[in-house]
Motif scaffolding. Structure first.
Motif, PDB file in Angstrom:
ATOM      1  N   PRO A  17      12.411 -63.171  96.970  1.00 59.55           N
ATOM      2  CA  PRO A  17      13.641 -62.958  95.955  1.00 59.55           C
ATOM      3  C   PRO A  17      13.781 -64.616  95.429  1.00 59.55           C
ATOM      4  CG  PRO A  17      14.358 -62.837  97.893  1.00 59.55           C
ATOM      5  CD  PRO A  17      13.068 -62.826  98.151  1.00 59.55           C
ATOM      6  N   THR A  18      14.091 -65.032  94.307  1.00 59.78           N
ATOM      7  CA  THR A  18      14.460 -66.208  93.859  1.00 59.78           C
ATOM      8  C   THR A  18      15.712 -66.771  93.377  1.00 59.78           C
ATOM      9  OG1 THR A  18      13.837 -65.649  91.229  1.00 59.78           O
ATOM     10  CG2 THR A  18      12.079 -66.158  92.585  1.00 59.78           C
ATOM     11  N   HIS A  19      16.647 -65.529  93.729  1.00 57.31           N
ATOM     12  CA  HIS A  19      18.252 -65.698  93.462  1.00 57.31           C
ATOM     13  C   HIS A  19      18.723 -64.534  94.176  1.00 57.31           C
ATOM     14  CE1 HIS A  19      18.361 -62.287  90.575  1.00 57.31           C
ATOM     15  NE2 HIS A  19      16.971 -62.974  89.967  1.00 57.31           N
ATOM     16  N   ALA A  20      20.209 -65.095  94.253  1.00 57.77           N
ATOM     17  CA  ALA A  20      21.043 -64.155  95.086  1.00 57.77           C
ATOM     18  C   ALA A  20      20.835 -62.540  94.874  1.00 57.77           C
ATOM     19  CB  ALA A  20      22.363 -64.625  95.043  1.00 57.77           C
ATOM     20  N   GLN A  21      21.063 -62.283  93.489  1.00 59.09           N
ATOM     21  CA  GLN A  21      21.212 -60.749  93.319  1.00 59.09           C
ATOM     22  C   GLN A  21      19.907 -60.214  93.445  1.00 59.09           C
ATOM     23  OE1 GLN A  21      23.661 -59.347  92.519  1.00 59.09           O
ATOM     24  NE2 GLN A  21      22.398 -57.347  92.103  1.00 59.09           N
ATOM     25  N   GLY A  62      19.831 -75.506  94.331  1.00 63.30           N
ATOM     26  CA  GLY A  62      19.849 -74.261  93.981  1.00 63.30           C
ATOM     27  C   GLY A  62      20.979 -73.257  94.801  1.00 63.30           C
ATOM     28  N   GLN A  63      20.828 -71.977  94.574  1.00 65.79           N
ATOM     29  CA  GLN A  63      22.115 -71.129  94.907  1.00 65.79           C
ATOM     30  C   GLN A  63      22.111 -71.162  96.705  1.00 65.79           C
ATOM     31  OE1 GLN A  63      20.914 -67.622  92.930  1.00 65.79           O
ATOM     32  NE2 GLN A  63      23.266 -67.561  92.114  1.00 65.79           N
ATOM     33  N   LYS A  64      23.072 -70.890  97.011  1.00 67.38           N
ATOM     34  CA  LYS A  64      23.393 -71.000  98.642  1.00 67.38           C
ATOM     35  C   LYS A  64      24.186 -69.831  98.803  1.00 67.38           C
ATOM     36  CE  LYS A  64      22.896 -75.923  98.651  1.00 67.38           C
ATOM     37  NZ  LYS A  64      22.666 -76.106  97.351  1.00 67.38           N
ATOM     38  N   ASN A  91      21.565 -70.156  86.650  1.00 66.07           N
ATOM     39  CA  ASN A  91      23.100 -70.495  85.949  1.00 66.07           C
ATOM     40  C   ASN A  91      23.204 -72.047  85.569  1.00 66.07           C
ATOM     41  OD1 ASN A  91      23.367 -67.512  85.989  1.00 66.07           O
ATOM     42  ND2 ASN A  91      23.976 -67.744  88.175  1.00 66.07           N
ATOM     43  N   ASP A  92      22.479 -72.908  86.029  1.00 68.86           N
ATOM     44  CA  ASP A  92      22.859 -74.174  85.929  1.00 68.86           C
ATOM     45  C   ASP A  92      21.586 -75.312  85.751  1.00 68.86           C
ATOM     46  OD1 ASP A  92      23.634 -77.160  86.375  1.00 68.86           O
ATOM     47  OD2 ASP A  92      25.323 -76.363  87.357  1.00 68.86           O
TER      48      ASP A  92
END
Length: 429
Positions: A17-21, A62-64, A91-92
């Protein structure tokens, strides 16, 4: 920005996966595949439940996420509380530009799984990266700060609250020396040169000083004005008119020899090794062993590479109190040289280590710290003549606090070590 949900990892060949969702949707099924693939989870065990999957904020990339898991069978050294870092932040766009920083961090995490890795780093549960898209994920143990025998997390540039600072920095320097020396000994991996290449043009030290001599002189004048207007923010020895006059004389000479200095810092391979480039106090955790000796682990390995170890030592010490620099610099440099050689690296003369550090700091300071007063005032415009660096305002504004402390450190080193004498030695050599 086009959002990519899943990519094929370059290291594991799993879809990651590349992001939290995407991780939420992959859930237990993905985590079991990933942890079995990495060997973090034995094949006869499995994750049965996700207890926590919560986004946390911070850092510049990135996201954490905070991840907590339940396993079918508890196992020794099987962490239930984990930390997830993605390279991407869809998102950023500004944070997403730093996506490539995770690539070497993933490689370091995978390297750390080898038996006998010389220093403590967060235990890696899974790490992979997709070079073509800059997408990656790193899952490690979550360091339990202020629990058990682990000390609290220490914030950057608040070392005046740090108990026994010399002991803590000795622990950091020891870890840096052990890793760098072990790598130089050849016992880490034959693939170090491939996975962590020394590429001079990508080193921070080799980024050009983007100011002309006249522009730097104007910025020096603004620092002098800042020192006069806010006398409690800069150390007394760097508020003196004579010091600023000397800086004004040094700047043209440093700029004239910029390329030669940088070439010098890149050409001695004894000083080039795999090392953490930013081992500040907030990128470490500490505990005491059975003999009550303070031990240290290092985290946040973004952009890790082979580099000049003198520059990395500046990175580790740049946020420290000036008293540590003034009273213990030679001791810390000798400690690094000793640990470096003890771990299998070549013998380094501490005096040459200091020489290279001061040259590197001169280059980096002129490139990145001459605008510090403007940046501080932009973040904290309400400063006045009575404000000192211990004011709660600086505790609340990390960027301003960091700029102020590093400006103090840079100028103090310039004054106390006399950059002009190092420059004269460089010219003579």
């Amino acid at each position: 920005m086009t959002i990519i949900d899943w990519v094929k990892g370059d290291h594991s060949s799993l879809s990651i996966p590349t992001h939290a969702q995407a991780l939420r949707e992959g859930g237990v099924d993905f985590l079991n595949k990933a942890f079995h693939n990495s060997g973090f989870l034995s094949t006869n065990n499995q994750i049965t439940k996700i207890i926590q999957l919560e986004e946390c904020f911070g850092g510049s990339t990135g996201q954490k996420l905070l991840l907590s898991l339940e396993y079918a069978f508890p196992e020794a050294q099987l962490h239930t509380k984990l930390f997830v870092k993605f390279s991407r932040d869809f998102n950023d766009s500004i944070r997403d530009r730093a996506k490539n920083q995770l690539a070497p961090e993933v490689k370091l995490a995978l390297l750390s799984q080898m038996k006998g890795f010389p220093i403590a780093v967060p235990s890696c549960a899974f790490a992979d990266y997709h070079e073509a898209s800059g997408s990656g994920i790193l899952i490690t143990e979550r360091i339990a700060f202020a629990q058990g025998n682990i000390e609290p997390l220490y914030e950057k540039c608040l070392d005046y609250t740090l108990p026994q600072p010399l002991e803590h920095y000795c622990a950091i320097i020891t870890a840096l020396g052990r890793l760098a020396g072990t790598q130089k000994s050849g016992s880490l991996s034959e693939g170090i040169a491939k996975h962590f290449p020394f590429i001079p043009e990508q080193q921070a030290i080799n980024q050009p000083i983007r100011y002309s001599p006249e522009q730097l002189q104007r910025r020096l004048s603004r620092i002098s004005e800042f020192a006069a207007r806010y006398p409690k923010l800069l150390a007394e020895n760097i508020r003196q008119a004579d010091f600023f006059k000397q800086c004004s004389l040094d700047i043209p000479q440093l700029l004239l020899r910029e390329k030669a200095i940088k070439k010098y810092l890149n050409e001695n391979t004894d000083f080039i090794a795999l090392i953490h480039w930013n081992a500040n106090i907030d990128n470490a955790w500490f505990w005491r062993d059975k003999e009550s000796t303070l031990q240290c682990g290092l985290m946040d390995w973004g952009s890790v590479s082979q580099m000049n170890v003198a520059m990395a030592l500046w990175g580790a010490l740049s946020a420290a109190e000036l008293s540590l620099w003034n009273d213990h610099l030679d001791e810390l440099l000798a400690l690094f040289a000793s640990e470096y050689q003890k771990a299998g690296g070549p013998q380094l003369a501490p005096a040459e280590l200091k020489f290279q550090m001061c040259l590197a700091v001169a280059m980096l300071g002129l490139a990145w710290l001459m605008d510090a007063p403007a940046m501080i005032l932009a973040e904290i415009p309400q400063l006045n003549a009575e404000t000192d660096r211990f004011d709660p305002l600086f505790e609340q504004h990390e960027s301003a606090r960091t700029q102020l402390q590093m400006l103090n450190t840079f100028l103090n080193l310039w004054q106390s070590q006399d950059f002009a004498s190092f420059l004269n030695r460089f010219i003579a050599d």
